[in-house]
Design an enzyme around this catalytic site. Structure first.
Site, mmCIF file in Angstrom:
data_model
loop_
_atom_site.group_PDB
_atom_site.id
_atom_site.type_symbol
_atom_site.label_atom_id
_atom_site.label_comp_id
_atom_site.label_asym_id
_atom_site.label_seq_id
_atom_site.Cartn_x
_atom_site.Cartn_y
_atom_site.Cartn_z
ATOM 1 C CB CYS A 26 42.187 22.420 30.610
ATOM 2 S SG CYS A 26 43.404 22.257 31.928
ATOM 3 C CB VAL A 27 45.906 23.558 27.552
ATOM 4 C CG1 VAL A 27 47.209 23.525 26.753
ATOM 5 C CG2 VAL A 27 44.841 24.315 26.765
#
Length: 468
Positions: A26-27
């Protein structure tokens, strides 16, 4: 920094290539499906300089790397692990059978609401701005738009934009839920829109019409069905989406490919729509009201106790991943009562974890820990606590529990003062914009508690233990 070498070190610390089933990111984090999490060497993993923390949640093992760097590490990681790149859905599918039925049900609920969370949070923040412009007594005796009428147009426009996510909430839930259950997301959206069609009266308007004796109904072969909409409701569209997906999947298997376009979607949507208005909607509406009435009763009779418990437990819910399930309850409370008393406690809990991380940052002499604490503190105060909780606070334990204690105290106070939010916004310091204006003072005191207490106690404790 040799990222390929770091990736190989991460693979080794995770138990080797044979222990890694699938990986995505993810980020800020690598999100991994492992065959056996017991093989992870957490101490070795923690000492790798690109790793800022690690934890297990929802049967995924997650390694915190940091924004930007995680993309580069992931590319090296999949090569070092000898696996292909995976999507988040593929990783979730790899671990979908793990956990008991309750854990899987709660995880499913979280998976439904996480994709629509940005729309809901953004809408909540914009509604907070509208509240500032429209409510009286914040800056003047009247409202800002009464003092400056030229702002009335922009205030109304903000409301239209912000309220859309809540006005069409069943459509958003239908889209995400049917997608999760294996059906066509577009059909889920149409189902959600059908449940709030303009020709249907809202529950409030329908109750008023019933008192006047002119409530509209459908007559189905002698059976009268209420023509009622489910604006803002969560449970009716959730269960209807499950039924829709199951019917659609069944028909896809049974109907020949050449007839699927003519049969599958129309039949699935028609059957589910009728069931929704005849059975699912009325039953789930009663269940939803019963759940919200139970919580309202607790906070009406013993508000400080409810605030104490929720304030003390919310941070722990983040660790287990169950905190997303309470979003459904917040939305149900807002639909039924116009406000939620749970979300303000959530916001204070997030701030509290960030403040404890700030205490660690100022107490430590470790540059890596100081940098991690800085970014985690800011993130938590803006409503995202996972880096603070898993990267810093749980690592030393006492910051996490001191933050829980402070949020319990603040939760007790604001529950006693009947603080409520008109919408779900950013669960941190900016969350004050979502609080009803009459409660701003009490909520501000709650913010002071969760800033000062965890910061001071964590800093002093860290200096005494000398372990950071």
């Amino acid at each position: 920094m040799d990222l390929r070498q770091r990736a190989e070190e991460i693979v080794a610390a995770l138990g080797g290539r044979e222990n890694i089933q699938a990986a995505t990111h993810c980020v800020t984090r690598l999100r991994l499906a492992l065959h056996d999490e017991g093989k992870v060497d957490k101490e070795t993993l923690q000492n790798i300089d690109v790793v800022k923390g690690s934890f297990s949640a929802n049967n995924q093992y997650q390694v915190v790397i940091g924004q930007g760097t995680v993309d580069k590490v992931y590319k090296e990681f999949v090569q070092a692990a000898g696996i292909g790149e995976s999507t988040k859905e593929e990783v979730k599918e790899s671990v979908s059978g793990k956990g008991n039925p309750l854990q899987r049900a709660l995880k499913t609920l979280g998976d439904i609401f996480i994709p629509i969370l940005p729309a809901i949070v953004t809408a909540g923040l914009l509604l907070g701005i509208h509240n500032i412009l429209n409510n009286e007594g914040i800056f003047f005796d009247g409202s800002i738009i009464q003092v400056y009428p030229q702002w009335a147009g922009i205030a109304d426009m903000i409301y239209v934009i912000a309220n859309t996510a809540f006005a069409f909430l069943p459509a958003l839930i239908g889209w995400s839920a049917v997608k999760k259950f294996g059906g066509s997301p577009l059909l889920g959206m149409v189902l959600g829109l059908a449940l709030i069609h303009p020709s249907l009266l809202s529950p409030t308007d329908y109750a008023s019409a019933a008192l006047e004796g002119n409530a509209p109904v459908w007559n189905l072969f002698g059976l009268e069905i209420q023509r009622i909409g489910y604006q803002g409701q969560v449970l009716p569209v959730l269960f209807a989406s499950w039924v829709l997906a199951k019917i659609e999947v069944f028909l896809r298997r049974k109907v020949a490919d050449s007839f699927q376009l003519l049969v599958v979607a129309p039949v699935a949507l028609l059957l589910t729509g009728i069931l929704s208005f005849v059975v699912i909607g009325p039953v789930m509406f009663i269940v939803g009201n019963a759940i919200t009435d139970a919580f309202v009763a607790v906070f009406d009779t013993a508000a400080p106790v409810g605030g104490l418990l929720y304030g003390a437990l919310y941070g722990a819910l983040v660790v287990t991943g169950l905190h997303h399930t309470f979003l459904a309850l917040d939305l149900q409370l807002i639909a039924n009562t116009g406000a939620t008393f749970l979300w303000p406690i959530l916001a204070l809990s997030n701030i509290s974890q960030g403040s404890a991380t700030l205490g660690v940052m100022l107490a430590t002499k470790d540059e890596k820990l100081r940098g991690l604490s800085l970014t985690s503190w800011i993130s938590a105060w803006l409503g995202v606590t996972e880096p603070a909780v898993f990267g810093v606070n749980l690592r030393f334990r006492y910051p996490f529990f001191l933050a829980l204690g402070a949020s319990a105290v603040a939760g007790t106070f604001i529950a006693w003062r009947k603080v409520e939010a008109s919408s779900v916004g950013i669960g941190g310091v900016p969350g004050i914009f979502s609080i009803l204006p009459g409660s701003w003072g009490a909520f501000a005191i709650g913010i002071i508690i969760v800033i000062a207490v965890p910061f001071v106690t964590t800093y002093l404790f860290a200096k005494k233990k000398k372990n950071v």
